[in-house]
Motif scaffolding. Sequence first.
Motif, PDB file in Angstrom:
ATOM      1  N   SER A 212     -10.223  -7.503  58.825  1.00  0.00           N
ATOM      2  CA  SER A 212      -8.862  -7.034  59.059  1.00  0.00           C
ATOM      3  C   SER A 212      -7.841  -7.916  58.340  1.00  0.00           C
ATOM      4  O   SER A 212      -6.803  -7.447  57.916  1.00  0.00           O
ATOM      5  CB  SER A 212      -8.560  -6.929  60.555  1.00  0.00           C
ATOM      6  OG  SER A 212      -9.275  -7.853  61.299  1.00  0.00           O
ATOM      7  N   MET A 213      -8.136  -9.216  58.182  1.00  0.00           N
ATOM      8  CA  MET A 213      -7.220 -10.106  57.470  1.00  0.00           C
ATOM      9  C   MET A 213      -7.255  -9.836  55.967  1.00  0.00           C
ATOM     10  O   MET A 213      -6.232  -9.837  55.295  1.00  0.00           O
ATOM     11  CB  MET A 213      -7.608 -11.569  57.690  1.00  0.00           C
ATOM     12  CG  MET A 213      -6.918 -12.233  58.854  1.00  0.00           C
ATOM     13  SD  MET A 213      -5.161 -12.469  58.555  1.00  0.00           S
ATOM     14  CE  MET A 213      -4.676 -13.199  60.126  1.00  0.00           C
ATOM     15  N   ARG A 215      -7.900  -7.254  54.302  1.00  0.00           N
ATOM     16  CA  ARG A 215      -7.392  -5.959  53.860  1.00  0.00           C
ATOM     17  C   ARG A 215      -6.006  -6.056  53.223  1.00  0.00           C
ATOM     18  O   ARG A 215      -5.756  -5.498  52.167  1.00  0.00           O
ATOM     19  CB  ARG A 215      -7.323  -5.023  55.054  1.00  0.00           C
ATOM     20  CG  ARG A 215      -6.629  -3.761  54.697  1.00  0.00           C
ATOM     21  CD  ARG A 215      -6.528  -2.821  55.854  1.00  0.00           C
ATOM     22  NE  ARG A 215      -6.283  -1.493  55.311  1.00  0.00           N
ATOM     23  CZ  ARG A 215      -6.112  -0.425  56.039  1.00  0.00           C
ATOM     24  NH1 ARG A 215      -6.193  -0.527  57.338  1.00  0.00           N
ATOM     25  NH2 ARG A 215      -5.898   0.727  55.488  1.00  0.00           N
ATOM     26  N   ALA A 216      -5.130  -6.803  53.910  1.00  0.00           N
ATOM     27  CA  ALA A 216      -3.737  -6.807  53.484  1.00  0.00           C
ATOM     28  C   ALA A 216      -3.498  -7.608  52.206  1.00  0.00           C
ATOM     29  O   ALA A 216      -2.490  -7.407  51.537  1.00  0.00           O
ATOM     30  CB  ALA A 216      -2.858  -7.345  54.597  1.00  0.00           C
ATOM     31  N   TYR A 239     -11.494   1.060  52.919  1.00  0.00           N
ATOM     32  CA  TYR A 239     -11.306   1.304  54.344  1.00  0.00           C
ATOM     33  C   TYR A 239     -11.319   2.792  54.678  1.00  0.00           C
ATOM     34  O   TYR A 239     -11.688   3.179  55.770  1.00  0.00           O
ATOM     35  CB  TYR A 239     -10.006   0.643  54.828  1.00  0.00           C
ATOM     36  CG  TYR A 239     -10.156  -0.858  54.907  1.00  0.00           C
ATOM     37  CD1 TYR A 239     -10.650  -1.461  56.064  1.00  0.00           C
ATOM     38  CD2 TYR A 239      -9.854  -1.658  53.819  1.00  0.00           C
ATOM     39  CE1 TYR A 239     -10.821  -2.829  56.120  1.00  0.00           C
ATOM     40  CE2 TYR A 239     -10.030  -3.035  53.867  1.00  0.00           C
ATOM     41  CZ  TYR A 239     -10.512  -3.612  55.023  1.00  0.00           C
ATOM     42  OH  TYR A 239     -10.706  -4.965  55.079  1.00  0.00           O
ATOM     43  N   LEU A 256     -10.789  -2.795  68.091  1.00  0.00           N
ATOM     44  CA  LEU A 256      -9.359  -2.568  67.908  1.00  0.00           C
ATOM     45  C   LEU A 256      -8.604  -2.978  69.162  1.00  0.00           C
ATOM     46  O   LEU A 256      -9.089  -2.743  70.270  1.00  0.00           O
ATOM     47  CB  LEU A 256      -9.083  -1.087  67.645  1.00  0.00           C
ATOM     48  CG  LEU A 256      -9.742  -0.458  66.425  1.00  0.00           C
ATOM     49  CD1 LEU A 256      -9.431   1.032  66.397  1.00  0.00           C
ATOM     50  CD2 LEU A 256      -9.253  -1.122  65.156  1.00  0.00           C
ATOM     51  N   PRO A 257      -7.422  -3.566  68.992  1.00  0.00           N
ATOM     52  CA  PRO A 257      -6.633  -3.940  70.170  1.00  0.00           C
ATOM     53  C   PRO A 257      -5.938  -2.711  70.752  1.00  0.00           C
ATOM     54  O   PRO A 257      -4.727  -2.628  70.781  1.00  0.00           O
ATOM     55  CB  PRO A 257      -5.634  -4.956  69.604  1.00  0.00           C
ATOM     56  CG  PRO A 257      -5.496  -4.590  68.170  1.00  0.00           C
ATOM     57  CD  PRO A 257      -6.782  -3.975  67.740  1.00  0.00           C
TER      58      PRO A 257
ATOM     59  N   PRO B 262      -3.836  -8.478  63.115  1.00  0.00           N
ATOM     60  CA  PRO B 262      -3.895  -7.567  61.978  1.00  0.00           C
ATOM     61  C   PRO B 262      -4.672  -6.310  62.367  1.00  0.00           C
ATOM     62  O   PRO B 262      -5.737  -6.399  62.962  1.00  0.00           O
ATOM     63  CB  PRO B 262      -4.631  -8.368  60.906  1.00  0.00           C
ATOM     64  CG  PRO B 262      -5.243  -9.519  61.594  1.00  0.00           C
ATOM     65  CD  PRO B 262      -4.653  -9.669  62.944  1.00  0.00           C
ATOM     66  N   ARG B 263      -4.079  -5.138  62.100  1.00  0.00           N
ATOM     67  CA  ARG B 263      -4.710  -3.905  62.536  1.00  0.00           C
ATOM     68  C   ARG B 263      -5.494  -3.281  61.403  1.00  0.00           C
ATOM     69  O   ARG B 263      -4.990  -3.109  60.318  1.00  0.00           O
ATOM     70  CB  ARG B 263      -3.643  -2.917  63.016  1.00  0.00           C
ATOM     71  CG  ARG B 263      -2.978  -3.342  64.295  1.00  0.00           C
ATOM     72  CD  ARG B 263      -3.886  -3.140  65.482  1.00  0.00           C
ATOM     73  NE  ARG B 263      -4.266  -1.758  65.667  1.00  0.00           N
ATOM     74  CZ  ARG B 263      -3.828  -1.005  66.672  1.00  0.00           C
ATOM     75  NH1 ARG B 263      -3.010  -1.482  67.556  1.00  0.00           N
ATOM     76  NH2 ARG B 263      -4.246   0.236  66.783  1.00  0.00           N
ATOM     77  N   LEU B 264      -6.723  -2.913  61.717  1.00  0.00           N
ATOM     78  CA  LEU B 264      -7.587  -2.292  60.726  1.00  0.00           C
ATOM     79  C   LEU B 264      -7.251  -0.818  60.564  1.00  0.00           C
ATOM     80  O   LEU B 264      -7.494  -0.211  59.542  1.00  0.00           O
ATOM     81  CB  LEU B 264      -9.025  -2.440  61.204  1.00  0.00           C
ATOM     82  CG  LEU B 264     -10.100  -2.292  60.169  1.00  0.00           C
ATOM     83  CD1 LEU B 264      -9.993  -3.388  59.152  1.00  0.00           C
ATOM     84  CD2 LEU B 264     -11.444  -2.329  60.849  1.00  0.00           C
ATOM     85  N   ASP B 265      -6.661  -0.242  61.625  1.00  0.00           N
ATOM     86  CA  ASP B 265      -6.446   1.204  61.613  1.00  0.00           C
ATOM     87  C   ASP B 265      -5.039   1.582  61.168  1.00  0.00           C
ATOM     88  O   ASP B 265      -4.621   2.705  61.308  1.00  0.00           O
ATOM     89  CB  ASP B 265      -6.731   1.787  63.002  1.00  0.00           C
ATOM     90  CG  ASP B 265      -5.969   1.074  64.097  1.00  0.00           C
ATOM     91  OD1 ASP B 265      -5.489  -0.040  63.846  1.00  0.00           O
ATOM     92  OD2 ASP B 265      -5.849   1.623  65.197  1.00  0.00           O
ATOM     93  N   ALA B 266      -4.295   0.607  60.649  1.00  0.00           N
ATOM     94  CA  ALA B 266      -2.948   0.927  60.199  1.00  0.00           C
ATOM     95  C   ALA B 266      -2.734   0.309  58.828  1.00  0.00           C
ATOM     96  O   ALA B 266      -3.276  -0.745  58.526  1.00  0.00           O
ATOM     97  CB  ALA B 266      -1.923   0.374  61.176  1.00  0.00           C
ATOM     98  N   ASP B 267      -1.955   0.971  58.004  1.00  0.00           N
ATOM     99  CA  ASP B 267      -1.624   0.372  56.717  1.00  0.00           C
ATOM    100  C   ASP B 267      -0.741  -0.826  56.978  1.00  0.00           C
ATOM    101  O   ASP B 267       0.078  -0.830  57.879  1.00  0.00           O
ATOM    102  CB  ASP B 267      -0.905   1.388  55.829  1.00  0.00           C
ATOM    103  CG  ASP B 267      -1.919   2.287  55.143  1.00  0.00           C
ATOM    104  OD1 ASP B 267      -2.919   1.753  54.647  1.00  0.00           O
ATOM    105  OD2 ASP B 267      -1.713   3.512  55.137  1.00  0.00           O
ATOM    106  N   GLN B 268      -0.919  -1.837  56.175  1.00  0.00           N
ATOM    107  CA  GLN B 268      -0.214  -3.062  56.479  1.00  0.00           C
ATOM    108  C   GLN B 268       0.409  -3.637  55.223  1.00  0.00           C
ATOM    109  O   GLN B 268      -0.142  -3.525  54.143  1.00  0.00           O
ATOM    110  CB  GLN B 268      -1.204  -4.066  57.056  1.00  0.00           C
ATOM    111  CG  GLN B 268      -0.511  -5.142  57.827  1.00  0.00           C
ATOM    112  CD  GLN B 268      -1.513  -6.136  58.341  1.00  0.00           C
ATOM    113  OE1 GLN B 268      -2.579  -6.305  57.775  1.00  0.00           O
ATOM    114  NE2 GLN B 268      -1.165  -6.811  59.387  1.00  0.00           N
TER     115      GLN B 268
END
Lengths: 319, 343
Positions: A212-213, A215-216, A239, A256-257, B262-268
Amino acid sequence: MSRPVLLETKNLRKTFEIKGRGVLTAVNGVSISLHEGETLGMVGESGCGKTTLGRTIVKLYRPDAGQILYRGQDISRFSRAENLRYRKDVQMIYQDPYASLDPLSVVSTSIAEGLDIHGLYPGKARRERVLELLQMVGLNKEHANRFPHEFSGGQRQRIGIARALAVEPKLIVCDEPISALDVSIQAQVMNLLVRLQRDMGLSYLFITHDLSMVRAISDRIAVMYLGSIVELAPAATLYKEHCHPYTEALLSAIPLPDPDAEASRRRILLKGDIPSPVNLGPGCPFASRCPHARPICREQRPELREVSSEHFAACHEAG
Amino acid sequence: METSSHLLEVNDLAVSFFTYAGEVQAVRGISWYLNKNETIALVGESGCGKSVTIQTVMGLLQSPGRVTGGSVRFEERDMLGLSAKELRQLQGNHMTMIFQDPLSYLNPTMRVGEQIAESYRLHHKVSRSEAEARVLDMMHLISFPEPERNMYAYPHQLSGGMRQRIMVAMALICNPQVLFADEPTTALDVTIQAQIIELMNSLKEKLNTAIVLITHDLGVVANMAQRIYVMYAGKIVERGSAKDIFYRPKHPYTWGLLASVPRLDADQSRDFRYIPGTPPDLLNPPKGCPFAARCRYACRACVSSIPEEMAFDSEDHRASCWLYHPGAEALLAAAERERGMQR
């Protein structure tokens, strides 16, 4: 991608001999390219070979087979001077900020070590350069004469970053630079790395297990399993349109939170552990845990091939 | 609220460490409860007092740590008044614990089967072969691969995920009422983490064990906990059902925690959000709200006095924040507008 290629590996292979047990294949024929100013995320679980790959690239290990090309030139044929130049251009940030700084040296000595070796910023400029670097990473000049134990984990990682930056590198291999830090500190260090890249046009090989880190910050992401790249794609594609079953399982394993989303989510639970990289058999490395494995998967290792534009996968089923 | 209906109840608990530098007030008057057959989570950053809390509840607090106030009740027992012998009968039998790093809690010189059997043999008068049969049952229950062979393995021969399964088996072999899990999956890879979460959730149903989960990973919390307590600087700043906390959070610290995942399911964007600043020094805790120094909505009242706990949509959803004081209406409206824009 139009930017020129900075570094390339071709069929890179690194094995370790384990006495009495056989050969451990840590990196098993990896071909990747890294462009100028690009961040390539290298993702995988413990033991997949991602750290060995990073260390081979910075010449801490000598590969058993394959090539590393830097600006098109084979680094194993470098002259002494070229080698020194390569070691300046390619730097590394380590995972454990507690273990990677000399506890007996003050911070300014650690940061300036590379400057001295490469003969950069001699004389008075040396001190100024150290102070400039400290400022660049969000520390201040009072910190220059302190010892590593006087800093928090996040601050130590900043020192590690300053040390890597000192010699004006082109490429930084970041080996899990944030996994030893608290969540809010992680975000700060990530923001710092992003800003430095923008300001200096750095390339990053960003090694991590945290999908998740990464990705951005990544332009492209490679997924590694048991020494092989199983999928490689632009970050957004990976993704959304991943096609390797391991990538799918890896993504679906991340919690997921969001309790409602979790309750309705379909999770692929992989059985068992990653197999041992000692005495690898033929076939797809993921075959033993793959829910879609067919007989061919156990016999023939799938090549990494382009399934759509810029999107590569190593799977007999893919595309 | 009937106090007797809770399996475990902590009331106004305070714990300090008496060091050379002075008294570190690690836990400063917290109250929570655990019902039968539920999973609750204590959530917060390092140093917020979550581990100290469960160590105290289990009777594992060591000098220079000392309970300076409050009570802990387990069923009808006053946990803080028990003798060492009485405590030992509870520990490992009715209450057990699993830790973050299995390798450092397993005995490297003992076969794992024996380690699983150890607490069972201590608490039940059984023969070696009966204990062994029980260990095998347990290993089958947690789907351990090849239990007949692997019970004779040493910890170093097993992978990280398998070692954590051994810890789970050790913790559950006596069929405890309460299982404390301190960052049980933090050291594991994601695919192995998913296995362990699934395992703990299914065992909770099969064995009727209530779980107190400690973690900073809100993803793990969303997968396991029915109720959540958010801790900050030795205090509980917000509590509620999982849905309250994830979908209707009230405390600015909870907002910050959720925003920094950090969300995996949302564009960031490439901008990672975080809460600026550091938690307060508990040698010298602030007079007012502990979060005031890092809170972007803080006003004068926040610095000078500790906010009361307020109840929201349900009796169980509470937060301690001055924003919800009738006098702070304008401030709250501004804060909610800003949050709306961020999302």
